[in-house]
Design a protein around this motif. Structure first.
Motif, mmCIF file in Angstrom:
data_model
loop_
_atom_site.group_PDB
_atom_site.id
_atom_site.type_symbol
_atom_site.label_atom_id
_atom_site.label_comp_id
_atom_site.label_asym_id
_atom_site.label_seq_id
_atom_site.Cartn_x
_atom_site.Cartn_y
_atom_site.Cartn_z
ATOM 1 N N ARG A 128 57.564 59.194 28.294
ATOM 2 C CA ARG A 128 56.180 59.110 27.833
ATOM 3 C C ARG A 128 56.063 59.460 26.354
ATOM 4 O O ARG A 128 55.428 58.725 25.575
ATOM 5 C CB ARG A 128 55.304 60.051 28.657
ATOM 6 N N SER A 129 56.679 60.548 25.935
ATOM 7 C CA SER A 129 56.574 60.971 24.534
ATOM 8 C C SER A 129 57.246 59.981 23.593
ATOM 9 O O SER A 129 56.738 59.695 22.506
ATOM 10 C CB SER A 129 57.185 62.370 24.357
ATOM 11 N N ARG B 35 54.931 56.727 23.350
ATOM 12 C CA ARG B 35 53.706 56.945 22.589
ATOM 13 C C ARG B 35 54.004 57.139 21.111
ATOM 14 O O ARG B 35 53.183 56.799 20.244
ATOM 15 C CB ARG B 35 52.942 58.145 23.140
ATOM 16 N N ARG B 36 55.174 57.658 20.822
ATOM 17 C CA ARG B 36 55.541 57.883 19.421
ATOM 18 C C ARG B 36 55.895 56.581 18.727
ATOM 19 O O ARG B 36 55.578 56.383 17.541
ATOM 20 C CB ARG B 36 56.721 58.856 19.343
ATOM 21 N N ARG C 74 50.220 52.180 22.352
ATOM 22 C CA ARG C 74 50.212 53.310 23.282
ATOM 23 C C ARG C 74 50.155 52.831 24.734
ATOM 24 O O ARG C 74 49.250 53.187 25.495
ATOM 25 C CB ARG C 74 49.035 54.238 22.987
ATOM 26 N N ASN D 250 42.665 53.730 16.955
ATOM 27 C CA ASN D 250 43.094 54.663 17.989
ATOM 28 C C ASN D 250 41.923 55.398 18.625
ATOM 29 O O ASN D 250 41.940 55.690 19.831
ATOM 30 C CB ASN D 250 44.103 55.653 17.416
ATOM 31 N N ASP E 290 44.210 51.935 26.032
ATOM 32 C CA ASP E 290 45.650 52.122 25.844
ATOM 33 C C ASP E 290 46.406 50.921 26.399
ATOM 34 O O ASP E 290 46.161 50.474 27.525
ATOM 35 C CB ASP E 290 46.116 53.395 26.556
#
Length: 454
Positions: free
Chosen positions: A329-330, A333-334, A339, A433, A442
């Motif tokens: 997940r991280s 999203r990065r 996203r 965003n 998203d």
């Protein structure tokens, strides 16, 4: 008339297309010109054509229209019963299933090569299938070659029809004959797909399990699955009905990041994959969980974003994973601008498949969202309060005035400002965003046009 009244509120829904008359399967020995014929009859380049035999592997369905009437044309891989290779046998099985599902069969033979043992084996399959057959004597590029077609009578499947798929000779007469046969043989027309059908492109690098995922969703071997990277060469459409939802699953060839790694057939297969993404609503970006997220996966996700697809990341082969959910997940999203949400699945065990389809349906609903203008302008007022807008060199500050949605599928917005030249890249991304967060977008491509108020 105000600025907001100038904005297109969305076109009226188009009338449904005429029903499909039936399905026509094209079958034959490898390299007799089947895919060339598909491209000729559909007036597209949807089928990959190459001098190498065995280019077409999966069944590929395309809608063909002639004199205002429509039918489904099914391209199949070359049938070579004598070849013991597992992949060749799988291709032959796909062709048999296409014949079983068809209302009419076009049996393509290379007339210049004459009747071969392979042609006779295919003819036996067709006799056992008890399906109406038109025998096509292909590669008759000159009237002087028409006597070559006479030899095809020995197949015992009716009078051969001389054509040249490459040059288009006889194609119009063939289409007329197909329509006559379908109207005589087929049941009342089949319904066409509605505009509400969710078109889903399945993207990924080679051998990440795209075809295995489609087969798992369908519960049958609709696509050829092999450990050989690059098994899928065309973009293949398959319809899946689930409750009141209709999904069109488009399996595609694996995307290689390095252009120099593409050659011949692979180049054209990737071109079909890119075209598939452009006609899809949702892109499933498959990541091989057993290998983790690699740079090429990010490049594949960008393909979906540039094609204006809403994106859902699918962590495939979850039964053999080496990464954790939080890590995935991280990382996503990065590195991914949209996203996108993600779901972990295993085509082998069936884990996560229902959740995947639920996620696709929810993402499609957001992809087609229309935000009422008053609600959108309340959100813009919140943005003005949340952050001081940028200013120019002379102290003039950006003023975010009002806006409206100008398009759906995917959403596009027009925001009126006092001076578009004051918009900075950072501020534009921030507005994008915040809109995602405010309206649950998203994974959805959000386009914003900042224009000067007239």
């Amino acid at each position: 008339m105000t600025d907001l009244e100038d904005i297109d509120a969305g076109a009226l829904p188009a009338p449904p297309p005429p029903p499909l008359l039936g399905a026509v399967a094209i079958i034959g020995f490898p390299n007799v010109g089947k895919s060339t014929l598909v491209n000729r009859l559909t007036e597209t380049r949807a089928a990959v054509v190459h001098e190498s035999p065995g280019v077409t592997r999966d069944r590929k369905e395309l809608v063909c229209e002639w004199t205002g009437k429509r039918f489904v044309l099914v391209d199949t891989g070359g049938v070579d019963i004598a070849d013991p290779a597992p992949l060749t046998r799988a291709i032959a099985q796909q062709a048999r299933e296409a014949v079983a599902d068809a209302d009419l069969v076009l049996f393509v033979v290379d007339a210049c090569a004459g009747v071969t043992p392979g042609d006779e084996e295919v003819a036996q399959i067709l006799r056992e299938a008890h399906k109406p057959v038109l025998v096509l004597a292909n590669k008759i590029d000159d009237p002087s070659q028409e006597p070559f077609a006479l030899e095809l009578h020995r197949l015992g499947l009716g009078d051969p029809i001389p054509i040249s798929a490459l040059h288009g000779i006889g194609s119009g007469d063939l289409l007329d004959r197909i329509l006559v046969e379908l109207e005589r043989l087929a049941p009342p027309g089949r319904p066409s797909l509605s505009d509400d059908a969710i078109r889903v492109a399945i993207l990924g690098r080679p051998n990440v399990g795209k075809s295995s995922l489609v087969n798992a969703l369908l519960g049958r071997e609709r696509l050829i699955v092999s450990e050989i990277p690059g098994t899928t060469r065309d973009a293949v459409d398959t319809v899946l009905e689930r409750g009141e939802r209709t999904f069109v699953l488009i399996d595609t060839a694996g995307l290689r990041r390095k252009r120099r790694h593409r050659k011949g057939i692979e180049f054209y297969s990737e071109l079909r994959a890119l075209e598939a993404a452009e006609r899809a609503d949702v892109a499933l970006v498959l990541v091989d969980s057993s290998e983790g997220i690699v740079e090429q996966d990010i490049a594949v996700a960008d393909v979906g974003r540039h094609a204006d697809c809403s994106t859902l990341v699918v962590l495939s082969k979850w039964d053999a994973t080496t990464i954790g959910v939080d890590d995935a997940r991280s990382e996503l999203r990065r590195r991914l601008r949209q996203r996108p949400p993600f779901v972990a699945v295993s085509a082998h065990t069936g884990r996560g498949l229902e959740r995947l389809l639920d996620g696709v349906a929810e993402l499609f609903d957001r992809h087609t969202i229309r935000i009422p203008t008053p609600e959108l302008n309340r959100a813009l007022a919140e943005l003005r309060e949340a952050r001081q807008p940028p200013s120019g060199s002379r102290g003039r500050r950006l003023n975010l005035l009002y806006g409206a949605q100008t398009r759906v599928r995917p959403p596009r917005f027009r925001f009126f400002v006092n001076d578009p030249g004051l918009i900075t890249r950072d501020y534009g991304y921030w507005v994008e965003n915040r809109l995602r967060e405010r309206f649950g977008l998203d994974g959805v491509p959000v386009s914003i046009d900042f224009v000067k108020r007239s």
